[in-house]
Motif scaffolding. Sequence first.
Motif, PDB file in Angstrom:
ATOM      1  N   GLN A 244       0.827  -1.203   0.000  1.00 10.37           N
ATOM      2  CA  GLN A 244       0.000   0.000   0.000  1.00 10.37           C
ATOM      3  C   GLN A 244       0.863   1.256   0.000  1.00 10.37           C
ATOM      4  O   GLN A 244       0.564   2.233  -0.701  1.00 10.37           O
ATOM      5  CB  GLN A 244      -0.912   0.014   1.228  1.00 10.37           C
ATOM      6  N   ALA A 245       1.925   1.220   0.802  1.00 10.41           N
ATOM      7  CA  ALA A 245       2.801   2.392   0.901  1.00 10.41           C
ATOM      8  C   ALA A 245       3.481   2.684  -0.433  1.00 10.41           C
ATOM      9  O   ALA A 245       3.579   3.842  -0.857  1.00 10.41           O
ATOM     10  CB  ALA A 245       3.841   2.174   1.995  1.00 10.41           C
ATOM     11  N   ILE A 246       3.960   1.651  -1.114  1.00 11.32           N
ATOM     12  CA  ILE A 246       4.624   1.860  -2.408  1.00 11.32           C
ATOM     13  C   ILE A 246       3.629   2.399  -3.439  1.00 11.32           C
ATOM     14  O   ILE A 246       3.947   3.310  -4.215  1.00 11.32           O
ATOM     15  CB  ILE A 246       5.270   0.555  -2.898  1.00 11.32           C
ATOM     16  N   ALA A 247       2.411   1.856  -3.452  1.00  5.88           N
ATOM     17  CA  ALA A 247       1.399   2.325  -4.390  1.00  5.88           C
ATOM     18  C   ALA A 247       1.067   3.794  -4.136  1.00  5.88           C
ATOM     19  O   ALA A 247       0.970   4.604  -5.070  1.00  5.88           O
ATOM     20  CB  ALA A 247       0.145   1.469  -4.291  1.00  5.88           C
ATOM     21  N   GLY A 248       0.883   4.154  -2.864  1.00  6.73           N
ATOM     22  CA  GLY A 248       0.580   5.547  -2.531  1.00  6.73           C
ATOM     23  C   GLY A 248       1.737   6.475  -2.832  1.00  6.73           C
ATOM     24  O   GLY A 248       1.545   7.586  -3.326  1.00  6.73           O
ATOM     25  N   ALA A 249       2.960   6.016  -2.549  1.00  9.05           N
ATOM     26  CA  ALA A 249       4.141   6.840  -2.813  1.00  9.05           C
ATOM     27  C   ALA A 249       4.306   7.087  -4.307  1.00  9.05           C
ATOM     28  O   ALA A 249       4.638   8.200  -4.739  1.00  9.05           O
ATOM     29  CB  ALA A 249       5.383   6.167  -2.249  1.00  9.05           C
ATOM     30  N   SER A 250       4.077   6.061  -5.127  1.00 10.42           N
ATOM     31  CA  SER A 250       4.194   6.242  -6.577  1.00 10.42           C
ATOM     32  C   SER A 250       3.175   7.244  -7.081  1.00 10.42           C
ATOM     33  O   SER A 250       3.448   8.013  -8.010  1.00 10.42           O
ATOM     34  CB  SER A 250       4.005   4.894  -7.282  1.00 10.42           C
ATOM     35  N   ALA A 251       2.003   7.249  -6.462  1.00  5.95           N
ATOM     36  CA  ALA A 251       0.971   8.225  -6.843  1.00  5.95           C
ATOM     37  C   ALA A 251       1.432   9.649  -6.554  1.00  5.95           C
ATOM     38  O   ALA A 251       1.290  10.547  -7.388  1.00  5.95           O
ATOM     39  CB  ALA A 251      -0.326   7.922  -6.088  1.00  5.95           C
ATOM     40  N   GLY A 252       1.996   9.859  -5.366  1.00 10.54           N
ATOM     41  CA  GLY A 252       2.449  11.198  -5.007  1.00 10.54           C
ATOM     42  C   GLY A 252       3.567  11.700  -5.884  1.00 10.54           C
ATOM     43  O   GLY A 252       3.585  12.866  -6.294  1.00 10.54           O
ATOM     44  N   MET A 253       4.525  10.835  -6.188  1.00 10.53           N
ATOM     45  CA  MET A 253       5.642  11.250  -7.040  1.00 10.53           C
ATOM     46  C   MET A 253       5.167  11.585  -8.453  1.00 10.53           C
ATOM     47  O   MET A 253       5.619  12.573  -9.051  1.00 10.53           O
ATOM     48  CB  MET A 253       6.707  10.149  -7.072  1.00 10.53           C
ATOM     49  N   SER A 254       4.247  10.796  -8.996  1.00 10.01           N
ATOM     50  CA  SER A 254       3.721  11.064 -10.337  1.00 10.01           C
ATOM     51  C   SER A 254       2.969  12.387 -10.368  1.00 10.01           C
ATOM     52  O   SER A 254       3.142  13.199 -11.282  1.00 10.01           O
ATOM     53  CB  SER A 254       2.789   9.923 -10.771  1.00 10.01           C
ATOM     54  N   TYR A 255       2.126  12.601  -9.371  1.00  9.49           N
ATOM     55  CA  TYR A 255       1.335  13.837  -9.301  1.00  9.49           C
ATOM     56  C   TYR A 255       2.236  15.067  -9.279  1.00  9.49           C
ATOM     57  O   TYR A 255       2.014  16.035 -10.011  1.00  9.49           O
ATOM     58  CB  TYR A 255       0.467  13.795  -8.045  1.00  9.49           C
ATOM     59  N   ASN A 256       3.249  15.035  -8.449  1.00  8.07           N
ATOM     60  CA  ASN A 256       4.056  16.233  -8.243  1.00  8.07           C
ATOM     61  C   ASN A 256       5.049  16.492  -9.368  1.00  8.07           C
ATOM     62  O   ASN A 256       5.327  17.648  -9.694  1.00  8.07           O
ATOM     63  CB  ASN A 256       4.796  16.134  -6.904  1.00  8.07           C
ATOM     64  N   PHE A 257       5.606  15.442  -9.961  1.00  7.94           N
ATOM     65  CA  PHE A 257       6.635  15.654 -10.976  1.00  7.94           C
ATOM     66  C   PHE A 257       6.053  16.051 -12.330  1.00  7.94           C
ATOM     67  O   PHE A 257       6.544  16.981 -12.979  1.00  7.94           O
ATOM     68  CB  PHE A 257       7.482  14.393 -11.141  1.00  7.94           C
ATOM     69  N   LEU A 258       5.007  15.376 -12.765  1.00  8.39           N
ATOM     70  CA  LEU A 258       4.545  15.540 -14.146  1.00  8.39           C
ATOM     71  C   LEU A 258       4.031  16.942 -14.440  1.00  8.39           C
ATOM     72  O   LEU A 258       4.216  17.462 -15.543  1.00  8.39           O
ATOM     73  CB  LEU A 258       3.467  14.499 -14.452  1.00  8.39           C
TER      74      LEU A 258
END
Length: 335
Positions: A244-258
């Motif tokens: 769950q943590a990895i899935a949520g973390a990947s979401a945050g990184m995608s949101y902020n970088f793109l």
Amino acid sequence: MEPTILSDAATAPVQVSRRTAAVEAFEDIVYGSVAGIVGKYIEYPFDTVKVRLQSQPDHRPLQYKGPLDCFRQSIRADGFLGLYRGISAPLVGAALENSSLFFWERIGRAAIYASGYAPREQPLPLSALWMTGAFSGAMTSFILTPVELVKCKIQVPGKGEAGAPTAHLKPIPVIRDIFRHQGLRGFWHGQLGTFLRESGGCAAWFGSKETVTKFFRDWNDRRAAASGIPNPIKDDDPLPLWQQAIAGASAGMSYNFLFFPADTVKSRMQTTPIGELASGAMPQRTFAGEAAALWKQAGITGFYRGCGITVLRSVPSSAFIFMVYDGLKKYLPMQ
């Protein structure tokens, strides 16, 4: 009774349920608010540094050399708690933002099912989940812009006539000042930047989270099949915490970088002192005008000031947001 659409099992078939849409909407609002507040406390000091890096004016020398220098100067000037300056408005904003995001994302899913794009007894494809994320972000942007406008003006200290920092701003005086000089419409200054960031970013936020979640579910199934032991994690069960943590973390990184450049332009627009705009000392630039000025000052790198620290702080923040929200939806369903 389980919810009609499970956030952590978006790619699983929809469960038939007698729960009303009103109860599920109330869950989205309450649990989304709780998750947003938890995430905001984690990320706020990093967000303050990010906004200060983004908002350095193009007509003055750069005040900060980078994130660490901004941290040092900020703590030296105001102490560590100064990095939490103005958090009351962002806490309200985080509750509004996350409850709105989860609410509109569920509405988007329901609309896709109602359109006949996918049978209700089957899971939505990942492409549809990216679309519901974009819809959710677009709708939320109209709620979020006024909150972020107030937040940004509080986070970035203004300068007096002698160049000294002005007194710390508080939410209510800032709100009054905006309304007095710019009226109700002034609260949506920077709306285009928020819209671009939220619609594109939330497509990536929800889409990445669901994509990684599906990957882990398939991976767990393959591991169980290879070992000859039935997979104990069912489709409507939450993933292990680390997944769950990895899935949520990947979401945050995608949101902020793109879509970080859109956020940079928005922050610059929203941190221009109201007095300078009202007196004509600074023109009120459009989104395109602010972007052009930043390009002239710093080129492409100017659009990514503070990006590294923003992506870094999104890892624990976004992970906790989804873990708290999914956990509350799963283990504390409202009847």
